[in-house]
Each structure stands twice: as C-alpha cells, then as structure tokens.
Motif scaffolding. Structure first.
Motif, short mmCIF file in Angstrom:
data_model
loop_
_atom_site.label_atom_id
_atom_site.label_comp_id
_atom_site.label_asym_id
_atom_site.label_seq_id
_atom_site.Cartn_x
_atom_site.Cartn_y
_atom_site.Cartn_z
N THR A 17 0.86 -1.18 0.00
CA THR A 17 0.00 0.00 0.00
C THR A 17 0.90 1.23 0.00
OG1 THR A 17 -0.11 0.05 2.41
CG2 THR A 17 -1.90 -1.08 1.27
N ASP A 19 0.95 5.06 1.78
CA ASP A 19 0.33 5.85 2.83
C ASP A 19 1.15 7.12 3.05
OD1 ASP A 19 -1.20 6.56 5.11
OD2 ASP A 19 0.20 5.51 6.42
N GLU A 20 0.57 8.28 2.70
CA GLU A 20 1.22 9.57 2.87
C GLU A 20 2.63 9.60 2.27
OE1 GLU A 20 0.97 10.83 6.94
OE2 GLU A 20 -1.20 10.58 6.98
N ARG A 24 4.15 0.79 2.21
CA ARG A 24 3.99 -0.13 3.33
C ARG A 24 3.88 -1.54 2.77
NH1 ARG A 24 3.02 1.92 8.39
NH2 ARG A 24 2.73 4.15 8.43
N ARG A 29 5.97 0.18 7.38
CA ARG A 29 6.56 1.22 6.53
C ARG A 29 7.96 0.82 6.08
NH1 ARG A 29 7.45 7.49 8.28
NH2 ARG A 29 8.96 7.93 6.65
#
Length: 105
Positions: A17, A19-20, A24, A29
């Motif tokens: 994924t 994320d910001e 990830r 992360r």
C-alpha cells in the motif's frame, strides 16, 4: 523490446500500500533513502498474486512500473542485476538485501 530495471521487488503473497508518500509492505513502513522524492500518486492496497512480482522504480513519480500496470508476471522477468558498472567510480556488486522495514509500522 524495452528492458527496465527496478529497485523494489515484492514477491507473491505480500500486500503493498501507499500511505502519505510511504510504501507499506504487509502494514510496515519501508525506509527508502535512495528515492529521489516520495511518490505522489495513489496506490490501492494490492496483494501480489502467485507467479508474479510487484516492482517499483527508484524514481517513483516518473517510473512506469507496477503502480501503473499492476503485478509483473514472473515469465516476463529475464534476468537480475549482479553489478553496477556506471559511473566508473561506483563499480560494485549489487547488494542482495531484504527491505528495511520500520519496526511496528
């Protein structure tokens, strides 16, 4: 036929994924100090299917990679990089390391 090179490769069963601006892997992360800039595109959660890889280039915002065309079927992988030979001052063997995941996500 155009041949590409990539830095991040995920194998089957992994979930990726974004994320910001951070990748990830399975919720953790990924530290990526080699990136030119963080990715600015959306990336829906993707589970890498059997017989495929998920590949992302170092220059994320300019790369045509799995964030554009999805998982790469293994049958399309034609080799692996073993050496860096350019520029001449950086000639070395390619490190075979696992991703650096931040503890606890």
């Amino acid at each position: 036929t155009e041949v590409g090179r990539t830095h991040l490769v995920l194998v089957e069963g992994r979930r990726v994924t974004l994320d910001e601006g951070h990748v990830r892997i399975d919720g953790r992360r990924l530290r990526e100090p080699y990136l030119m800039e963080p990715p600015t595109y959306p990336l829906p959660a993707t589970r890498v299917p059997a017989g495929a890889y998920f590949v992302l280039g170092d220059n994320r915002n300019q790369s045509q990679d799995s964030h554009v065309w999805g998982p790469l079927p293994a049958r399309h992988v034609i080799g692996r990089a073993d050496f860096i030979f350019w520029p001449p001052g950086r000639i070395r063997a390619v490190d075979r390391v696992r991703p650096i995941l931040e503890p606890g996500g």
